[in-house]
Scaffold this motif. Structure first.
Motif, PDB file in Angstrom:
ATOM      1  N   ILE A   9       0.830  -1.205   0.000  1.00 57.82           N
ATOM      2  CA  ILE A   9       0.000   0.000   0.000  1.00 57.82           C
ATOM      3  C   ILE A   9       0.865   1.256   0.000  1.00 57.82           C
ATOM      4  N   LEU A  10       2.030   1.179   0.610  1.00 56.17           N
ATOM      5  CA  LEU A  10       2.947   2.319   0.613  1.00 56.17           C
ATOM      6  C   LEU A  10       3.496   2.569  -0.790  1.00 56.17           C
ATOM      7  N   ILE A  11       3.798   1.504  -1.518  1.00 49.70           N
ATOM      8  CA  ILE A  11       4.287   1.637  -2.892  1.00 49.70           C
ATOM      9  C   ILE A  11       3.220   2.290  -3.771  1.00 49.70           C
ATOM     10  N   GLU A  12       1.993   1.821  -3.659  1.00 49.25           N
ATOM     11  CA  GLU A  12       0.911   2.368  -4.480  1.00 49.25           C
ATOM     12  C   GLU A  12       0.651   3.830  -4.160  1.00 49.25           C
ATOM     13  N   GLN A  13       0.571   4.165  -2.884  1.00 50.85           N
ATOM     14  CA  GLN A  13       0.308   5.545  -2.495  1.00 50.85           C
ATOM     15  C   GLN A  13       1.443   6.478  -2.919  1.00 50.85           C
ATOM     16  N   THR A  14       2.686   6.008  -2.811  1.00 52.25           N
ATOM     17  CA  THR A  14       3.825   6.825  -3.212  1.00 52.25           C
ATOM     18  C   THR A  14       3.808   7.094  -4.717  1.00 52.25           C
ATOM     19  N   ALA A  15       3.491   6.065  -5.516  1.00 50.22           N
ATOM     20  CA  ALA A  15       3.414   6.234  -6.974  1.00 50.22           C
ATOM     21  C   ALA A  15       2.308   7.216  -7.348  1.00 50.22           C
ATOM     22  N   GLN A  16       1.162   7.130  -6.691  1.00 44.80           N
ATOM     23  CA  GLN A  16       0.059   8.036  -6.989  1.00 44.80           C
ATOM     24  C   GLN A  16       0.384   9.469  -6.586  1.00 44.80           C
ATOM     25  N   ARG A  17       1.023   9.644  -5.439  1.00 46.16           N
ATOM     26  CA  ARG A  17       1.412  10.993  -5.010  1.00 46.16           C
ATOM     27  C   ARG A  17       2.445  11.594  -5.951  1.00 46.16           C
ATOM     28  N   LEU A  18       3.390  10.768  -6.399  1.00 48.42           N
ATOM     29  CA  LEU A  18       4.410  11.252  -7.319  1.00 48.42           C
ATOM     30  C   LEU A  18       3.785  11.675  -8.644  1.00 48.42           C
ATOM     31  N   VAL A  63      13.580   3.060   0.920  1.00 44.36           N
ATOM     32  CA  VAL A  63      12.168   3.409   0.998  1.00 44.36           C
ATOM     33  C   VAL A  63      12.000   4.819   1.559  1.00 44.36           C
ATOM     34  N   CYS A  64      12.739   5.135   2.607  1.00 45.88           N
ATOM     35  CA  CYS A  64      12.659   6.466   3.220  1.00 45.88           C
ATOM     36  C   CYS A  64      13.152   7.546   2.259  1.00 45.88           C
ATOM     37  N   ASP A  65      14.217   7.270   1.525  1.00 45.79           N
ATOM     38  CA  ASP A  65      14.746   8.260   0.575  1.00 45.79           C
ATOM     39  C   ASP A  65      13.744   8.563  -0.531  1.00 45.79           C
ATOM     40  N   VAL A  66      13.058   7.527  -1.024  1.00 45.08           N
ATOM     41  CA  VAL A  66      12.042   7.748  -2.063  1.00 45.08           C
ATOM     42  C   VAL A  66      10.889   8.578  -1.516  1.00 45.08           C
ATOM     43  N   GLN A  67      10.463   8.281  -0.302  1.00 43.21           N
ATOM     44  CA  GLN A  67       9.377   9.060   0.306  1.00 43.21           C
ATOM     45  C   GLN A  67       9.791  10.517   0.520  1.00 43.21           C
ATOM     46  N   LYS A  68      11.021  10.727   0.966  1.00 38.23           N
ATOM     47  CA  LYS A  68      11.513  12.100   1.138  1.00 38.23           C
ATOM     48  C   LYS A  68      11.535  12.839  -0.191  1.00 38.23           C
ATOM     49  N   MET A  69      11.921  12.134  -1.257  1.00 41.95           N
ATOM     50  CA  MET A  69      11.946  12.744  -2.580  1.00 41.95           C
ATOM     51  C   MET A  69      10.544  13.176  -3.000  1.00 41.95           C
ATOM     52  N   VAL A  70       9.542  12.327  -2.769  1.00 42.78           N
ATOM     53  CA  VAL A  70       8.172  12.659  -3.144  1.00 42.78           C
ATOM     54  C   VAL A  70       7.677  13.870  -2.354  1.00 42.78           C
ATOM     55  N   ILE A  71       7.972  13.919  -1.072  1.00 36.78           N
ATOM     56  CA  ILE A  71       7.572  15.065  -0.253  1.00 36.78           C
ATOM     57  C   ILE A  71       8.206  16.351  -0.773  1.00 36.78           C
ATOM     58  N   GLU A  72       9.467  16.277  -1.153  1.00 36.89           N
ATOM     59  CA  GLU A  72      10.161  17.455  -1.687  1.00 36.89           C
ATOM     60  C   GLU A  72       9.547  17.910  -3.007  1.00 36.89           C
ATOM     61  N   GLU A  74       6.412  17.462  -3.910  1.00 35.65           N
ATOM     62  CA  GLU A  74       5.117  18.058  -3.593  1.00 35.65           C
ATOM     63  C   GLU A  74       5.266  19.481  -3.070  1.00 35.65           C
ATOM     64  N   LYS A  75       6.344  19.755  -2.366  1.00 29.68           N
ATOM     65  CA  LYS A  75       6.552  21.090  -1.811  1.00 29.68           C
ATOM     66  C   LYS A  75       7.112  22.063  -2.841  1.00 29.68           C
ATOM     67  N   ASP A  76       8.117  21.633  -3.608  1.00 27.25           N
ATOM     68  CA  ASP A  76       8.850  22.560  -4.485  1.00 27.25           C
ATOM     69  C   ASP A  76       8.516  22.422  -5.960  1.00 27.25           C
ATOM     70  N   LYS A  77       7.639  21.475  -6.334  1.00 24.51           N
ATOM     71  CA  LYS A  77       7.188  21.319  -7.712  1.00 24.51           C
ATOM     72  C   LYS A  77       8.338  21.115  -8.703  1.00 24.51           C
ATOM     73  N   HIS A  78       9.187  20.128  -8.451  1.00 25.59           N
ATOM     74  CA  HIS A  78      10.268  19.810  -9.384  1.00 25.59           C
ATOM     75  C   HIS A  78       9.699  19.110 -10.619  1.00 25.59           C
ATOM     76  N   ASP A  79      10.479  19.141 -11.706  1.00 35.18           N
ATOM     77  CA  ASP A  79      10.026  18.480 -12.928  1.00 35.18           C
ATOM     78  C   ASP A  79      10.526  17.033 -12.974  1.00 35.18           C
ATOM     79  N   SER A  80      10.159  16.310 -14.047  1.00 33.39           N
ATOM     80  CA  SER A  80      10.499  14.892 -14.160  1.00 33.39           C
ATOM     81  C   SER A  80      12.006  14.670 -14.325  1.00 33.39           C
ATOM     82  N   ASP A  81      12.705  15.624 -14.949  1.00 34.20           N
ATOM     83  CA  ASP A  81      14.162  15.481 -15.095  1.00 34.20           C
ATOM     84  C   ASP A  81      14.847  15.470 -13.735  1.00 34.20           C
ATOM     85  N   TRP A  82      14.364  16.319 -12.838  1.00 33.21           N
ATOM     86  CA  TRP A  82      14.925  16.352 -11.477  1.00 33.21           C
ATOM     87  C   TRP A  82      14.667  15.025 -10.778  1.00 33.21           C
ATOM     88  N   VAL A  83      13.473  14.460 -10.986  1.00 29.72           N
ATOM     89  CA  VAL A  83      13.136  13.186 -10.361  1.00 29.72           C
ATOM     90  C   VAL A  83      14.075  12.089 -10.861  1.00 29.72           C
TER      91      VAL A  83
END
Length: 235
Positions: A9-18, A63-72, A74-83
């Motif tokens: 469920i964490l994988i699915e929610q993270t993908a949807q948020r991203l 797992v924590c690093d990926v979640q931190k990336m998604v939070i960042e 969501e906050k700063d609106k980075h593009d796909s190249d940054w991801v």
């Protein structure tokens, strides 16, 4: 995240948020133990991709690093190249191998103490489980199959702990036998399989449960083989 042991469920929610943070309409994901199927919807068009999962040792730092990336994002609106760049820079955060060996040895020895082991049993358990952990690390480094790794490690751990019985070094050899192989208990896969099943991801739950069961069987076979070689009747 799936390769390193994250809950479904964490994988699915993270993908949807991203996907939402990157501006797509929706992300639909299907998980099975060996692959991920992901569909991205944007302005009435869709793109579907399938990626094979190569299972790696459990590492929650990824797992924590990926979640931190998604939070960042969501906050700063980075593009796909940054991801893409950020994802490539995420690396597993491994502990020092000798520290792991020391702590695993102490953990198994502490379990033996809780079960009533004397000082010699404590020492033999510490040595046996520490050497077994070293063997497990070496086999993993050489990319042995996980089932073979568990079986061989259990075999060696049982051989080493048998010194407590063969040489009559302690009054509690049965505790040494049991505690020396505790490092091979696949607790994390069993827990995640239960959580996945409870939350509706039945295919993932069965896959993870079966993997954990096979590792348990491999461990038991290693123990039985060692006891047969030494002609030990039981614990």
């Amino acid at each position: 995240m799936l390769e390193f042991g994250a809950e479904s469920i964490l994988i699915e929610q993270t993908a949807q948020r991203l996907g939402k943070a990157l501006g797509v309409d929706s992300v639909e994901i299907s998980l099975i133990p060996s692959a991920i199927v992901l569909t991205t919807l944007l302005k009435g068009r869709s793109a579907t991709t399938t990626r094979r999962v190569h299972h790696k040792p459990i590492n929650m730092s990824i797992v924590c690093d990926v979640q931190k990336m998604v939070i960042e994002i969501e906050k700063d609106k980075h593009d796909s190249d940054w991801v893409t760049t950020h994802m490539k820079n995420i690396q597993p955060n491994y502990y020092n191998r000798w520290l792991v060996i020391l702590m695993v040895g102490l953990a198994c020895a502490s379990f033996s103490y809780l079960y009533g082991a004397d000082i010699w049993a404590f020492a033999i358990t510490f040595i046996s489980s520490s050497i077994a952990m070293y063997i497990r690390q070496e086999l993993s480094k050489k990319r042995f199959m996980l089932i073979l790794t568990f079986g061989i490690t259990a075999f060696i751990a049982t051989l080493l702990s048998s010194t407590s019985l063969l040489f009559n070094l302690t009054n509690t050899p049965n505790v040494v036998f049991a505690a020396s192989v505790l490092l091979l208990v696949p607790g994390f896969p069993f827990v995640t399989s239960f959580l996945d099943g409870f939350k509706g991801y039945l295919s993932m739950a069965w896959g993870r449960w079966l993997q954990a069961s096979l590792l348990t069987i491999a461990t038991c076979m290693g123990i039985i083989l060692a006891m047969s070689v030494l002609n030990i009747k039981g614990w």
